[in-house]
Design a protein around this motif. Structure first.
Motif, PDB file in Angstrom:
ATOM      1  N   MET A 134      27.513  45.714  54.839  1.00 17.32           N
ATOM      2  CA  MET A 134      27.464  44.525  53.999  1.00 17.32           C
ATOM      3  C   MET A 134      26.207  43.679  54.221  1.00 17.32           C
ATOM      4  N   PRO A 135      25.789  43.378  55.478  1.00 12.19           N
ATOM      5  CA  PRO A 135      24.551  42.603  55.639  1.00 12.19           C
ATOM      6  C   PRO A 135      23.337  43.274  55.024  1.00 12.19           C
ATOM      7  N   LEU A 136      23.240  44.602  55.165  1.00 13.77           N
ATOM      8  CA  LEU A 136      22.099  45.303  54.573  1.00 13.77           C
ATOM      9  C   LEU A 136      22.166  45.275  53.051  1.00 13.77           C
ATOM     10  N   LEU A 137      23.375  45.320  52.500  1.00  8.72           N
ATOM     11  CA  LEU A 137      23.532  45.165  51.057  1.00  8.72           C
ATOM     12  C   LEU A 137      23.021  43.799  50.590  1.00  8.72           C
ATOM     13  N   LEU A 138      23.340  42.754  51.350  1.00  6.77           N
ATOM     14  CA  LEU A 138      22.900  41.406  50.970  1.00  6.77           C
ATOM     15  C   LEU A 138      21.383  41.302  50.982  1.00  6.77           C
ATOM     16  N   VAL A 139      20.770  41.875  52.027  1.00  4.76           N
ATOM     17  CA  VAL A 139      19.306  41.842  52.139  1.00  4.76           C
ATOM     18  C   VAL A 139      18.668  42.567  50.959  1.00  4.76           C
ATOM     19  N   GLN A 140      19.194  43.758  50.647  1.00  7.62           N
ATOM     20  CA  GLN A 140      18.604  44.558  49.585  1.00  7.62           C
ATOM     21  C   GLN A 140      18.778  43.888  48.218  1.00  7.62           C
ATOM     22  N   LEU A 141      19.977  43.367  47.949  1.00  5.54           N
ATOM     23  CA  LEU A 141      20.217  42.727  46.660  1.00  5.54           C
ATOM     24  C   LEU A 141      19.364  41.468  46.505  1.00  5.54           C
ATOM     25  N   GLY A 142      19.268  40.662  47.568  1.00  3.36           N
ATOM     26  CA  GLY A 142      18.430  39.467  47.499  1.00  3.36           C
ATOM     27  C   GLY A 142      16.974  39.818  47.260  1.00  3.36           C
ATOM     28  N   GLY A 143      16.481  40.839  47.965  1.00  2.00           N
ATOM     29  CA  GLY A 143      15.099  41.257  47.771  1.00  2.00           C
ATOM     30  C   GLY A 143      14.851  41.815  46.388  1.00  2.00           C
ATOM     31  N   ALA A 144      15.807  42.584  45.864  1.00  2.00           N
ATOM     32  CA  ALA A 144      15.658  43.142  44.519  1.00  2.00           C
ATOM     33  C   ALA A 144      15.630  42.039  43.469  1.00  2.00           C
ATOM     34  N   GLY A 145      16.509  41.030  43.632  1.00  2.00           N
ATOM     35  CA  GLY A 145      16.527  39.934  42.678  1.00  2.00           C
ATOM     36  C   GLY A 145      15.217  39.169  42.660  1.00  2.00           C
ATOM     37  N   SER A 146      14.682  38.876  43.829  1.00  2.00           N
ATOM     38  CA  SER A 146      13.407  38.145  43.922  1.00  2.00           C
ATOM     39  C   SER A 146      12.265  38.961  43.337  1.00  2.00           C
ATOM     40  N   MET A 147      12.212  40.250  43.685  1.00  2.00           N
ATOM     41  CA  MET A 147      11.130  41.100  43.195  1.00  2.00           C
ATOM     42  C   MET A 147      11.189  41.283  41.691  1.00  2.00           C
ATOM     43  N   ALA A 149      12.593  39.241  39.431  1.00  2.00           N
ATOM     44  CA  ALA A 149      12.242  37.985  38.763  1.00  2.00           C
ATOM     45  C   ALA A 149      10.740  37.765  38.781  1.00  2.00           C
ATOM     46  N   LEU A 150      10.100  38.102  39.900  1.00  2.00           N
ATOM     47  CA  LEU A 150       8.654  37.947  40.003  1.00  2.00           C
ATOM     48  C   LEU A 150       7.935  38.932  39.091  1.00  2.00           C
ATOM     49  N   MET A 151       8.417  40.162  39.041  1.00  2.00           N
ATOM     50  CA  MET A 151       7.798  41.183  38.198  1.00  2.00           C
ATOM     51  C   MET A 151       7.847  40.800  36.722  1.00  2.00           C
ATOM     52  N   LEU A 152       8.973  40.224  36.296  1.00  2.59           N
ATOM     53  CA  LEU A 152       9.135  39.823  34.903  1.00  2.59           C
ATOM     54  C   LEU A 152       8.535  38.451  34.610  1.00  2.59           C
ATOM     55  N   GLY A 153       8.058  37.774  35.652  1.00  2.00           N
ATOM     56  CA  GLY A 153       7.446  36.464  35.471  1.00  2.00           C
ATOM     57  C   GLY A 153       8.420  35.371  35.105  1.00  2.00           C
ATOM     58  N   ILE A 154       9.653  35.455  35.630  1.00  2.00           N
ATOM     59  CA  ILE A 154      10.684  34.459  35.327  1.00  2.00           C
ATOM     60  C   ILE A 154      10.887  33.604  36.582  1.00  2.00           C
ATOM     61  N   PRO A 155      10.492  32.343  36.569  1.00  2.00           N
ATOM     62  CA  PRO A 155      10.597  31.515  37.773  1.00  2.00           C
ATOM     63  C   PRO A 155      11.997  30.924  37.956  1.00  2.00           C
ATOM     64  N   GLY A 156      12.251  30.432  39.187  1.00  2.00           N
ATOM     65  CA  GLY A 156      13.474  29.689  39.458  1.00  2.00           C
ATOM     66  C   GLY A 156      14.545  30.516  40.131  1.00  2.00           C
ATOM     67  N   SER A 157      15.405  29.814  40.894  1.00  2.00           N
ATOM     68  CA  SER A 157      16.492  30.490  41.601  1.00  2.00           C
ATOM     69  C   SER A 157      17.540  31.023  40.631  1.00  2.00           C
ATOM     70  N   GLY A 158      17.676  30.396  39.458  1.00  2.00           N
ATOM     71  CA  GLY A 158      18.616  30.900  38.463  1.00  2.00           C
ATOM     72  C   GLY A 158      18.224  32.282  37.975  1.00  2.00           C
ATOM     73  N   ALA A 348       8.593  50.574  41.671  1.00  2.00           N
ATOM     74  CA  ALA A 348       8.952  51.542  42.715  1.00  2.00           C
ATOM     75  C   ALA A 348       9.810  50.894  43.791  1.00  2.00           C
ATOM     76  N   VAL A 349       9.489  49.658  44.164  1.00  2.00           N
ATOM     77  CA  VAL A 349      10.269  48.950  45.184  1.00  2.00           C
ATOM     78  C   VAL A 349      11.669  48.647  44.683  1.00  2.00           C
TER      79      VAL A 349
END
Length: 529
Positions: A134-147, A149-158, A348-349
Motif C-alpha cells: 500500500m505505501p508503494l502504491l501511494l507513492v506511485q499514484l501520487g507521482g503519476a498524478g503530478s507527472m 498534470a505537469l505533462m498536460l500543463g494543468i496546474p493546481g492540486s485539483g 515513459a515514466v
C-alpha cells in the motif's frame, strides 16, 4: 494546435499506450473462467517475456526518478544504489526460483501453508502483503498524478487529484481484467518504452560530450562542487561511520527487500521449471542492467549540464533531476512541460508507474481474495467462479482504497513511505520466505515472531529516525524526537527479523502435528511444471 505540439504528442502517445494495454488485457482475459487462469495465465509466457515482465516489476518510478536524482546529487553513492537493484534480481532468482516456480501456487500464503498452520500463515502473509504494497502504491499514484498534470500543463492540486483518480481507474481496470497475464504484457511494453526513452536521453547527453563517457563523468565531477571526490563513496550520507553504515543499510535493504515484494515473487509462480526460470533471469538481469547503465549516464548528465546547485535549489533530494535535464536538452522550449523531449520521457515514466501499480494491486488483491476469503473465511467452499469474482472485487477494493489514500497523502514526504516499504519487506517477508522454504525446523511460532516482530521493529526504528523528525527533509522537520540515527533501519532490522524467526522456532511451542501439504493444495492448481 500544431501536430508537433508537445501536448498533442503527449495525448497521442499516452492514449496509444492506454489503448494497446486495454487490448492486451482483453486478449489475456479471453477464456479466464477460473482462478488458475487469472492468477497464473494458462498459456504462459516465454522466458523472454517473463524476464521482461520481471524487469518491469523491478523498475519502478523510484528507480527512474529517485535513482537518477541520487546519482546526480551523490555520484558514486547513487551508482551503488543502482547496483543493488541488479544484485536484488540475482538474489531473488537464485534463492527463490526453486521453491516458488512451476508449482501451480497463486500466493506466498499457498507456499508457506504447506508446512505451517494454514490459518495463521495465510492471514499473516495477507496482512504484511497489504502493509508493504500500500505505501508503494501511494507513492506511485501520487507521482503519476503530478507527472501527468505537469505533462498536460494543468496546474493546481485539483488537477493532480483528477490525474490520480484517472490513473487509479486504469490501474483497477488492467488488474481486474487482465489478471497475471495482462499485467505481464503491460510490464513488457513498459520496459521497452522505458529503454527507448532512456536511450534517447543518454544519446543526447553523450552527444554533448563528444560521445566520450570519461569526459561526461569528469564534467559531472567539476559541476558537482566536489571534484574527483564526487565519484567516491560518502557524498550522500557523509564519510563518518554512521554515513557509511547508512549506505550499506540502503544497499542491503534494496537488495533483499525488492526481491521479496509480493508483486515480484508472484511473477515466479507461472514459470515452468528451473531452466525456464534461469532463462527468464538472464533476460531480466540484462534489461534491468541496461536501464540502470543508461540511468547512470543520464544522472551524470543532469549534474554536468544542469549543475548541482540548480538541482539542489529545485529539490534537495534530486527528484527533479530528470525534469531539469529534459529542459536543458531542449533549451528552445519556453517551459519544461512544452518540451518534446520532456513529453516523451514523461509518457515513459507514467507508463512505468501505471504498470507498477497494476502489478502491486493484483498482488495485494490476490492475498486478500485467495488467502483470506477463499482459504480462511470460506475454507475452500467457494466455487471457481465465485473465487474469480472475489479476486476481481478485491482488486476494486484495493484500488479504490489506494486512490483515496493517495489523494489524502499527495503532499506528504514520499521518502518515508519508500523506506518503510522496502525495509518492512526485507525485515518481515524475507526471513519467513527463506526459513519457510529452506529450513525444515521452521515453526509457526518462528513465523509469527519473524513476520510481526520484523514489521514492528521497522515501524519503531523509522518512527524515531531522521526520516520522521530532526531533519530538514523529515516528515516533521520542526520537531526532534529521533534517537535512531539511520534513515533506513535495514542494517539492524533485517538481521533482527532472521534472529526472531530462529529464536521462535527453537524455543517457541511446536505444533503437535504438521500441516499436510495436501491439505493446502488449491483445487484449481492445474498449471504445474
Amino acid at each position: 494546435m500544431s501536430l508537433l505540439d508537445p501536448r498533442t504528442v503527449a495525448f497521442v502517445l499516452f492514449a496509444g499506450f492506454i489503448a494497446v494495454c486495454f487490448l492486451l488485457c482483453i486478449f489475456a482475459a479471453t477464456g479466464q473462467d477460473n482462478p488458475t487462469e487469472f492468477y497464473l495465465g494458462t498459456s504462459g509466457l516465454s522466458p523472454m517475456q517473463n524476464g521482461l515482465a520481471i524487469a518491469g516489476d523491478y523498475i519502478s518510478a523510484a528507480t527512474v526518478l529517485s535513482t537518477t536524482g541520487t546519482i546526480a546529487m551523490a555520484g558514486f553513492d547513487g551508482v551503488l544504489v543502482a547496483t543493488s537493484s541488479v544484485l536484488s534480481i540475482l538474489v531473488f532468482m537464485l534463492l527463490m526460483a526453486g521453491p516458488l516456480c512451476g508449482r501451480g501456487r497463486f500466493t506466498l500464503g499457498d507456499i508457506l501453508s504447506e508446512r505451517l498452520s494454514e490459518r495463521p500463515a495465510r492471514i499473516g502473509i495477507a496482512v504484511v502483503a497489504l502493509v508493504v504494497t500500500m505505501p508503494l502504491l501511494l507513492v506511485q499514484l501520487g507521482g503519476a498524478g503530478s507527472m501527468m498534470a505537469l505533462m498536460l500543463g494543468i496546474p493546481g492540486s485539483g488537477a493532480v487529484t483528477g490525474c490520480i483518480i484517472f490513473i487509479g481507474s486504469l490501474m483497477v481496470c488492467y488488474a481486474a481484467l487482465g489478471g497475471m497475464k495482462g499485467t505481464g504484457f503491460i510490464q513488457i511494453i513498459k520496459t521497452v518504452l522505458l529503454l527507448l526513452a532512456f536511450v534517447l536521453l543518454a544519446t543526447l547527453v553523450l552527444e554533448r560530450f563528444s560521445w566520450n563517457p570519461a569526459t561526461l563523468f569528469g564534467a559531472a565531477a567539476d559541476a558537482s562542487g566536489h571534484g574527483d571526490a564526487f565519484w567516491q563513496s560518502g557524498r550522500q550520507y557523509g564519510e563518518s561511520a554512521s554515513g557509511r553504515m547508512e549506505i550499506i543499510s540502503v544497499q542491503l535493504t534494496l537488495a533483499v527487500g525488492a526481491a521479496c515484494m509480493p508483486h515480484i515473487t508472484m511473477r515466479l509462480h507461472p514459470i515452468r521449471g528451473i531452466r525456464a526460470a534461469r532463462a527468464a533471469t538472464t533476460w531480466a538481469v540484462g534489461a534491468v542492467t541496461t536501464v540502470l547503465v543508461l540511468i547512470v549516464i543520464v544522472g551524470a548528465g543532469a549534474t554536468a549540464i544542469v549543475g548541482a546547485r540548480t538541482l539542489r535549489a529545485s529539490d534537495p533530494t534530486g527528484s527533479d533531476a530528470l525534469l531539469l535535464l529534459t529542459r536543458a536538452l531542449d533549451p528552445d522550449s519556453p517551459s519544461a512541460h512544452r518540451s518534446l523531449i520532456f513529453t516523451i520521457v514523461a509518457c515513459a515514466v507514467i507508463a512505468t508507474i501505471l504498470a507498477a501499480v497494476a502489478g502491486l494491486t493484483l498482488a495485494a488483491a490476490a492475498s486478500l481474495a485467495h488467502d483470506v476469503l477463499a482459504k480462511v473465511m470460506f475454507k475452500d467452499r467457494l466455487s471457481p467462479d465465485r473465487e474469480l469474482a472475489a479476486a476481481r472485487a478485491a482488486v476494486v477494493v484495493v484500488g479504490v482504497t489506494a486512490v483515496v489514500l493517495a489523494i489524502v497523502t499527495q503532499h506528504w514526504s514520499r521518502q518515508v513511505l519508500i523506506s518503510f516499504t522496502f525495509a518492512a519487506s526485507a525485515s518481515a517477508l524475507a526471513p519467513v520466505l527463506f526459513y519457510g522454504t529452506m529450513w525444515s525446523g521452521f515453526t509457526i511460532t518462528g513465523f509469527r515472531w519473524a513476520l510481526y516482530g520484523g514489521l514492528a521493529l521497522t515501524v519503531l526504528a523509522l518512527t524515531f529516525s531522521p526520516t520522521v523528525s530532526g531533519d530538514p527533509l523529515a516528515v516533521f522537520p520542526d520537531r526532534d524526537f529521533k534517537w535512531f540515527d539511520l534513515r533506513n533501519p535495514g542494517l539492524f532490522t533485517i538481521p533482527a527479523g532472521f534472529l526472531l524467526g530462529w529464536l521462535g522456532s527453537r524455543f517457541g511451542r511446536r505444533p503437535r502435528h504438521s500441516q499436510s501439504p495436501a491439505s493446502s493444495e488449491t483445487p484449481y492448481a492445474t498449471h504445474t511444471g
